[in-house]
Write a protein that holds these residues in place. Structure first.
Motif, PDB file in Angstrom:
ATOM      1  N   VAL A  84      36.682  30.387  39.460  1.00 56.12           N
ATOM      2  CA  VAL A  84      37.697  30.459  40.513  1.00 56.12           C
ATOM      3  C   VAL A  84      38.887  31.243  39.974  1.00 56.12           C
ATOM      4  O   VAL A  84      39.416  30.921  38.905  1.00 56.12           O
ATOM      5  CB  VAL A  84      38.145  29.055  40.951  1.00 56.12           C
ATOM      6  N   VAL A  85      39.304  32.281  40.701  1.00 57.36           N
ATOM      7  CA  VAL A  85      40.409  33.134  40.251  1.00 57.36           C
ATOM      8  C   VAL A  85      41.601  32.958  41.184  1.00 57.36           C
ATOM      9  O   VAL A  85      41.503  33.228  42.383  1.00 57.36           O
ATOM     10  CB  VAL A  85      39.986  34.616  40.204  1.00 57.36           C
ATOM     11  N   ILE A  86      42.710  32.492  40.630  1.00 61.19           N
ATOM     12  CA  ILE A  86      43.978  32.395  41.371  1.00 61.19           C
ATOM     13  C   ILE A  86      44.974  33.360  40.741  1.00 61.19           C
ATOM     14  O   ILE A  86      45.439  33.131  39.625  1.00 61.19           O
ATOM     15  CB  ILE A  86      44.561  30.970  41.326  1.00 61.19           C
ATOM     16  N   GLU A 102      35.046  26.918  36.433  1.00 61.59           N
ATOM     17  CA  GLU A 102      36.234  27.153  35.617  1.00 61.59           C
ATOM     18  C   GLU A 102      37.303  27.712  36.538  1.00 61.59           C
ATOM     19  O   GLU A 102      36.994  28.430  37.507  1.00 61.59           O
ATOM     20  CB  GLU A 102      35.946  28.132  34.481  1.00 61.59           C
ATOM     21  N   LEU A 103      38.535  27.376  36.280  1.00 62.54           N
ATOM     22  CA  LEU A 103      39.657  27.852  37.091  1.00 62.54           C
ATOM     23  C   LEU A 103      40.510  28.779  36.245  1.00 62.54           C
ATOM     24  O   LEU A 103      41.132  28.347  35.267  1.00 62.54           O
ATOM     25  CB  LEU A 103      40.484  26.675  37.607  1.00 62.54           C
ATOM     26  N   ILE A 104      40.501  30.061  36.609  1.00 59.29           N
ATOM     27  CA  ILE A 104      41.269  31.071  35.882  1.00 59.29           C
ATOM     28  C   ILE A 104      42.531  31.375  36.674  1.00 59.29           C
ATOM     29  O   ILE A 104      42.461  31.929  37.779  1.00 59.29           O
ATOM     30  CB  ILE A 104      40.445  32.353  35.681  1.00 59.29           C
ATOM     31  N   ALA A 122      34.974  33.070  42.942  1.00 57.69           N
ATOM     32  CA  ALA A 122      35.628  32.709  44.197  1.00 57.69           C
ATOM     33  C   ALA A 122      37.124  32.929  44.036  1.00 57.69           C
ATOM     34  O   ALA A 122      37.690  32.642  42.980  1.00 57.69           O
ATOM     35  CB  ALA A 122      35.345  31.248  44.551  1.00 57.69           C
ATOM     36  N   PHE A 123      37.751  33.450  45.083  1.00 55.73           N
ATOM     37  CA  PHE A 123      39.175  33.782  45.023  1.00 55.73           C
ATOM     38  C   PHE A 123      39.994  32.794  45.843  1.00 55.73           C
ATOM     39  O   PHE A 123      39.559  32.326  46.897  1.00 55.73           O
ATOM     40  CB  PHE A 123      39.418  35.199  45.564  1.00 55.73           C
ATOM     41  N   LEU A 124      41.180  32.498  45.347  1.00 57.17           N
ATOM     42  CA  LEU A 124      42.127  31.668  46.092  1.00 57.17           C
ATOM     43  C   LEU A 124      43.522  32.210  45.864  1.00 57.17           C
ATOM     44  O   LEU A 124      43.976  32.318  44.721  1.00 57.17           O
ATOM     45  CB  LEU A 124      42.048  30.206  45.629  1.00 57.17           C
ATOM     46  N   ASP A 125      44.208  32.574  46.938  1.00 55.21           N
ATOM     47  CA  ASP A 125      45.600  32.999  46.816  1.00 55.21           C
ATOM     48  C   ASP A 125      46.456  31.797  46.443  1.00 55.21           C
ATOM     49  O   ASP A 125      46.204  30.663  46.880  1.00 55.21           O
ATOM     50  CB  ASP A 125      46.095  33.604  48.130  1.00 55.21           C
ATOM     51  N   SER A 126      47.490  32.029  45.680  1.00 52.87           N
ATOM     52  CA  SER A 126      48.265  30.928  45.118  1.00 52.87           C
ATOM     53  C   SER A 126      49.095  30.171  46.147  1.00 52.87           C
ATOM     54  O   SER A 126      49.650  29.110  45.837  1.00 52.87           O
ATOM     55  CB  SER A 126      49.182  31.440  44.004  1.00 52.87           C
ATOM     56  N   LEU A 155      38.741  33.143  51.467  1.00 53.94           N
ATOM     57  CA  LEU A 155      37.539  32.726  52.183  1.00 53.94           C
ATOM     58  C   LEU A 155      36.256  33.004  51.407  1.00 53.94           C
ATOM     59  O   LEU A 155      35.193  32.481  51.753  1.00 53.94           O
ATOM     60  CB  LEU A 155      37.445  33.466  53.527  1.00 53.94           C
ATOM     61  N   PHE A 156      36.322  33.832  50.366  1.00 55.28           N
ATOM     62  CA  PHE A 156      35.125  34.449  49.806  1.00 55.28           C
ATOM     63  C   PHE A 156      34.671  33.872  48.478  1.00 55.28           C
ATOM     64  O   PHE A 156      35.473  33.439  47.649  1.00 55.28           O
ATOM     65  CB  PHE A 156      35.367  35.948  49.613  1.00 55.28           C
ATOM     66  N   LEU A 157      33.352  33.928  48.308  1.00 53.60           N
ATOM     67  CA  LEU A 157      32.695  33.695  47.027  1.00 53.60           C
ATOM     68  C   LEU A 157      31.674  34.812  46.866  1.00 53.60           C
ATOM     69  O   LEU A 157      30.935  35.112  47.809  1.00 53.60           O
ATOM     70  CB  LEU A 157      32.032  32.330  46.995  1.00 53.60           C
ATOM     71  N   ALA A 158      31.628  35.453  45.699  1.00 56.75           N
ATOM     72  CA  ALA A 158      30.754  36.624  45.514  1.00 56.75           C
ATOM     73  C   ALA A 158      30.111  36.605  44.136  1.00 56.75           C
ATOM     74  O   ALA A 158      30.638  36.015  43.184  1.00 56.75           O
ATOM     75  CB  ALA A 158      31.561  37.913  45.690  1.00 56.75           C
ATOM     76  N   LYS A 159      28.980  37.255  44.047  1.00 57.13           N
ATOM     77  CA  LYS A 159      28.317  37.398  42.759  1.00 57.13           C
ATOM     78  C   LYS A 159      29.162  38.318  41.876  1.00 57.13           C
ATOM     79  O   LYS A 159      29.567  39.403  42.288  1.00 57.13           O
ATOM     80  CB  LYS A 159      26.924  37.978  42.953  1.00 57.13           C
TER      81      LYS A 159
END
Length: 341
Positions: free
Chosen positions: A19-21, A46-48, A98-102, A170-174
Motif C-alpha cells: 500500500v503506497v500513501i 506492507e504500508l509504504i 494499492a494507492f491511497l491518497d493521504s 480506488l485502484f489496486l494493480a499488479k
C-alpha cells in the motif's frame, strides 16, 4: 491466482499487497488514512508512507503507529505526487500495489474484495482492479456516491472517451504492469492518474471492478483539483500526449467532445477565480471561450454566466457542492455516450 492471509506468518513471508500513501504536509489528515489501512480485513500487506519533503510533524504522526508493517520513507525535497508514488512503486516488495491518497480513507473490506475479484477472474490479461467510492464535501458536510459505469476488460476506448474512476485511491494493480509502463508521468502536474490508466490499458492490461463503494474521497480545498495552474498545464500536456490517439481511434467528433468537456470544467474554475479577484470581464471572457465547444459545454456556459453576474452570493457559498453537481452532469453525459457506443 490464490491469496492467503495468515497474520501469524505475514512478517516472515512476502506481503501480498504494498500500500503506497504519498503525503506532503498533511499531518492533520494522515492518521485517518493510516488507520483505514490498518483496519483492513485482509492484513497481509506492507504500508509504504512516502513523505514528499514535508515540513510539518508528519514523521512524529507516523511514529505514533506502532505497526511493523509500516515503512516510512522521507524524501529530502518535494518532488510532487507522481514522484512520491513512483518511489513507492520502486520500493514495493509485493506482487500488487494499492494507492491511497493521504486525505482519503478506505473502508475495511477494500483489499479483501479487490483481491477476491482478481482471484475469481479468468481473464489472463487482468492486472488492475478498481472499486466505487463515496465523495465527501467537507464545506457542506455532504456524502454522495457518484454515478460510474463499471467497465471491465479492455477499457482503452472507454478511457479515451472520458470515462474515468476518479482517484488513485480506488485502484489496486499488479506491480510489474506499473513498472512496464514507467509508472506515473512525472512531467504532468495534473491528470497523472488518468494518464497512467490510459498507458496501462494501451499496453493490454485489462481492468476489473468491484461494484460497491470501498473508499471515501474527501474534498477540502487543499488539493490539486483546486490548483488552476496545475490543471491547465496538465491538461495541455495530456492533450498533446493523447489527443491524436483519440482522433485516430474514435474520430474528430469524439475528440472534440472529450477535450471540450474537460476544458469546460477547467474554464468554470477559471471563472470562479477571476470573479474572486474582481475581474468580471476576464471571467466573462473565460465563459464565452466555451462557445467553441458547443453543444457539450452549454451547462458550463450557464454556470459561468451565473458566477460572473452574481458572484459567490448565489453560486459560490456552496461552491464545492455546485462543483459536485457539475461533475455529476459530466459523468451522466459520459455515461450516456458510453451506452450509445
Amino acid at each position: 491466482m490464490e491469496f492467503s492471509d495468515n497474520t501469524q506468518t505475514q512478517l516472515q513471508n512476502q506481503p501480498i499487497v504494498s500500500v503506497v500513501i504519498p503525503t506532503f504536509n498533511r499531518a492533520n489528515l494522515l492518521p485517518r488514512a493510516i488507520s483505514s489501512v490498518l483496519a483492513q480485513t485482509f492484513s497481509n500487506f506492507e504500508l509504504i508512507i512516502v513523505d514528499d519533503g514535508s515540513t510539518d510533524n508528519t514523521a512524529e504522526v507516523v511514529n505514533e503507529f506502532a505497526d511493523p508493517r509500516i515503512r516510512y520513507i522521507a524524501l529530502s525535497k518535494n518532488g510532487g505526487g507522481s514522484h512520491a508514488r513512483n518511489q513507492g512503486i520502486q520500493l514495493a516488495r509485493a506482487e500488487f500495489v494499492a494507492f491511497l491518497d493521504s486525505d482519503d480513507e478506505w473502508l475495511p473490506k477494500k483489499l479483501e474484495l479487490q483481491l477476491a475479484r482478481l482471484q475469481s477472474s479468468d481473464d489472463p490479461h487482468a492486472t488492475i482492479v478498481y472499486c466505487l467510492g463515496y465523495e465527501y464535501y467537507e464545506s457542506v458536510q455532504r456524502k454522495k456516491l457518484p454515478n460510474l459505469i463499471a467497465h471491465e476488460g479492455d477499457v482503452f476506448n472507454n478511457l479515451l472517451r472520458g470515462w474515468l474512476p476518479s482517484t488513485t485511491s480506488l485502484f489496486l494493480a499488479k506491480r510489474s504492469s506499473l513498472v512496464d509502463v514507467g509508472g506515473f508521468d512525472e512531467s504532468l502536474p495534473s491528470f497523472q492518474d488518468y494518464d497512467l490508466w490510459l498507458s496501462l490499458a494501451k499496453a493490454n492490461n485489462h481492468f476489473l471492478a468491484v461494484t460497491e463503494p470501498l473508499i471515501i474521497r474527501y474534498f477540502h480545498g487543499n488539493q490539486i483539483i483546486s490548483n488552476l495552474s496545475a490543471n491547465l498545464t496538465g491538461f495541455q500536456i495530456f492533450e498533446n500526449k493523447w489527443g491524436s490517439i483519440i482522433k485516430q481511434r474514435l474520430g474528430y467528433k469524439a475528440y472534440r467532445e472529450s477535450i471540450g468537456l474537460k476544458m469546460s470544467i477547467i474554464q468554470v474554475n477559471r471563472v470562479g477565480k477571476a470573479v474572486d479577484a474582481g475581474q468580471r470581464f476576464l471571467a466573462l471572457r473565460y465563459t464565452l471561450s466555451l462557445l467553441q465547444f458547443l453543444p457539450m459545454s452549454g451547462t458550463y456556459i450557464l454556470s459561468g454566466l451565473i458566477l460572473t453576474i452574481f458572484g459567490r452570493t448565489m453560486f459560490g457559498r456552496r461552491a464545492q457542492e455546485n462543483l459536485a453537481k457539475l461533475k455529476s452532469i459530466l459523468t451522466k453525459r459520459i455515461n450516456k455516450d458510453e451506452i450509445k457506443s
